[in-house]
Structures are given as structure tokens and as C-alpha cells.
Write an enzyme that holds these catalytic residues in place. Structure first.
Site, mmCIF file in Angstrom:
data_model
loop_
_atom_site.group_PDB
_atom_site.id
_atom_site.type_symbol
_atom_site.label_atom_id
_atom_site.label_comp_id
_atom_site.label_asym_id
_atom_site.label_seq_id
_atom_site.Cartn_x
_atom_site.Cartn_y
_atom_site.Cartn_z
ATOM 1 N N HIS A 98 47.823 42.895 30.838
ATOM 2 C CA HIS A 98 46.700 42.095 30.302
ATOM 3 C C HIS A 98 45.358 42.704 30.702
ATOM 4 O O HIS A 98 45.243 43.373 31.723
ATOM 5 C CB HIS A 98 46.810 40.613 30.702
ATOM 6 C CG HIS A 98 46.499 40.276 32.134
ATOM 7 N ND1 HIS A 98 47.084 39.234 32.812
ATOM 8 C CD2 HIS A 98 45.643 40.818 33.052
ATOM 9 C CE1 HIS A 98 46.610 39.141 34.034
ATOM 10 N NE2 HIS A 98 45.741 40.100 34.212
ATOM 11 N N ASN A 145 51.282 43.073 33.874
ATOM 12 C CA ASN A 145 51.922 42.919 32.554
ATOM 13 C C ASN A 145 51.079 43.547 31.440
ATOM 14 O O ASN A 145 51.379 43.384 30.263
ATOM 15 C CB ASN A 145 52.166 41.435 32.256
ATOM 16 C CG ASN A 145 50.868 40.632 32.125
ATOM 17 O OD1 ASN A 145 49.782 41.186 32.244
ATOM 18 N ND2 ASN A 145 50.987 39.338 31.874
ATOM 19 N N ASP A 148 36.006 36.374 32.578
ATOM 20 C CA ASP A 148 36.833 35.174 32.476
ATOM 21 C C ASP A 148 36.583 34.192 33.607
ATOM 22 O O ASP A 148 35.892 34.502 34.581
ATOM 23 C CB ASP A 148 38.327 35.554 32.425
ATOM 24 C CG ASP A 148 38.668 36.719 33.348
ATOM 25 O OD1 ASP A 148 37.945 36.933 34.337
ATOM 26 O OD2 ASP A 148 39.655 37.426 33.082
ATOM 27 N N GLU A 173 46.679 37.923 27.375
ATOM 28 C CA GLU A 173 48.044 38.124 27.837
ATOM 29 C C GLU A 173 48.906 38.730 26.724
ATOM 30 O O GLU A 173 48.610 38.541 25.534
ATOM 31 C CB GLU A 173 48.655 36.771 28.262
ATOM 32 C CG GLU A 173 47.917 36.076 29.398
ATOM 33 C CD GLU A 173 48.308 36.594 30.778
ATOM 34 O OE1 GLU A 173 48.651 37.786 30.917
ATOM 35 O OE2 GLU A 173 48.260 35.792 31.726
#
Ligand code: F6R
Length: 240
Positions: free
Chosen positions: A138, A136, A67, A143
Site C-alpha cells: 500500500h 502489502n 493520511d 490498500e
């Protein structure tokens, strides 16, 4: 899915570096999928040591990163291209032309996403993909949501991710709100996946990986569908 629980960050990094080194010894022209963030820095340091000691050779290696922030210039010191050059590419004998990071300056993120996936497929696909994990759940910047996206795409970062990543910026207002990220299919097409996690902050995400459920609420839980995944984590991430 195999779990390796290590005493600490250093051992986690050594285990991951050993897997990557074996891969490069067995297949010198390997395609590596790479991650940024704090987690893999120790692994990259160990690969640099092995390269300097003449144990591994990057001259035929190709890399594809997961990314990049969007929009961001490659020479911005917060860009993931800058990070990769600093922690790995500038320190080993890799040909920079063989290193790929999604283009944070692309005019059209949709065109860039499709081109990135095409380039990855034409290169033959990733042999070993290194992943970190968000607190979280991801992976890359996929996400938690009610759905996930297959290919490389532009995505909005969640408040939690912006807050988590703000530690690396002068001020939270400087954290980009968007990124280009490989999608779930791009990640899951790797032949082998090595996910790294350290510290108590990653425990909840790791606990969801151990849970039976596969849910877009925890994108990492989809790794349970992959036939060749190794999770290497330290005790804190494992036990909480
Ligand atoms: C980075 C990436 C992210 C990170 C994750 C964990 O390329 O894809 O998913 O792996 O946010 O980041 P750290 O390692 O900083 O805790």
C-alpha cells in the site's frame, strides 16, 4: 524510476533529507507531501538538525500529509496530526497554519476528502512527496484491492495493515479500522515522489515494484507510471 540502495536506515534517511533540503534551498515556498509511520522518522530528525543549523528554512513551506486515522481526535497521541507535530512541526520553524493533515474529526468524510483535494490543488500541488510503503504494497492507505480510488477518501484498513500498525498501540483492539487517505491521483500528481523502504519486511513490496506488472493488488506498482520517482531503500529491503 530510479533506485538508490543504501547500507542502512541512517544512510537512507540522510539521502532523503538531502533531497528535501535541496528542494527547500531551491524553492523556499515548496509544498511538501509528508508521510507518517516509522520509516520517515530518521529523515525528519535530519531535517530538524539542518533547520537548527540554519541550513534550511521552513518559514514559507506548506505541507500536506497523506493520511489520518478515522475517526480520531487531533490531540489523541495515536493521531497522525500528533505524530507530525511531535516528529517535525514542533521542532522546526514552520507555521502550523501551513501544515495540513486530513481531519480525523470531520463529520462527513466525503466532504472532507473533496475539500482536502481542493485545498491541495489551490496551493499548487505537491513539489516533493515522501512515501513509505506497506508490506502489502500500500501507499498512503490505498490498500490492495480490485480497484483503486483517485481522490482523498475514507477507506477500511486491511487486517494486514491493522496487524502491522498494532506494534504502536497497547493492544490490537485499539487500532482504528478506518482512515482518510489521499487517493492515487492525489499522490501521482506530485511533481516528484521519493519512496522510502527499510528492513526485510518491505522486501516483497519492493520486489513487486521491480516487477513489470502494474496492478491494484500492489498499489505502489502504479508509481511506475510516474515520470519522476526515486526509491531509496536499504539493502535489507532491496535484497530481502
Ligand atoms: C503513513 C502511510 C503508510 C506508511 C506505511 C509504512 O502516512 O501513508 O502508507 O507509509 O504503512 O509504514 P511504516 O513506515 O511504519 O512501516
Amino acid at each position: 524510476m530510479r533506485f538508490i540502495v543504501c547500507e542502512n536506515y541512517d544512510e537512507m534517511s540522510a539521502r532523503a533529507a538531502d533531497i528535501l533540503a535541496s528542494q527547500l534551498i531551491l524553492k523556499p515556498d515548496s509544498i511538501l507531501g509528508l508521510a507518517t509511520g516509522t520509516t520517515p522518522i530518521g529523515t525528519y530528525d535530519k531535517l530538524v538538525e539542518m533547520n537548527k543549523a540554519g541550513k534550511i528554512d521552513f518559514s514559507a513551506v506548506k505541507t500536506f500529509n497523506l493520511d489520518e486515522y478515522y475517526p480520531i481526535k487531533a490531540d489523541n497521541d495515536q493521531s497522525y496530526r500528533y505524530f507530525m507535530n511531535k516528529y517535525l512541526f514542533d521542532r522546526v520553524n514552520i507555521d502550523k497554519a501551513n501544515t495540513h493533515v486530513p481531519n480525523g474529526e470531520a463529520a462527513d468524510p466525503d466532504v472532507e476528502g473533496k475539500a482536502y483535494d481542493k485545498m491541495l490543488a489551490e496551493a499548487g500541488g505537491v513539489d516533493v512527496q515522501i512515501l513509505g510503503i506497506g508490506r502489502n504494497g500500500h501507499i498512503a492507505f490505498n490498500e490492495p484491492d480490485s480497484y483503486l480510488i483517485a481522490g482523498t477518501h475514507k477507506t477500511a484498513l486491511t487486517e494486514d495493515t491493522i496487524e502491522a500498525n498494532s506494534r504502536l498501540f497497547n493492544d490490537i483492539s485499539e487500532v482504528p479500522h478506518y482512515a482518510l487517505t489521499m487517493g492515487m491521483a492525489s499522490i501521482m500528481s506530485a511533481k516528484m515522489i521519493v519512496l522510502l523502504a527499510n528492513g526485510k519486511g518491505k522486501h516483497d513490496a519492493i520486489a513487486k515494484l521491480l516487477d513489470e506488472k502494474i496492478t491494484p493488488d500492489c498499489p505502489a506498482s502504479f508509481l511506475k507510471l510516474h515520470p519522476n520517482v526515486v526509491i531509496i531503500c536499504d539493502k535489507e529491503a532491496y535484497e530481502g
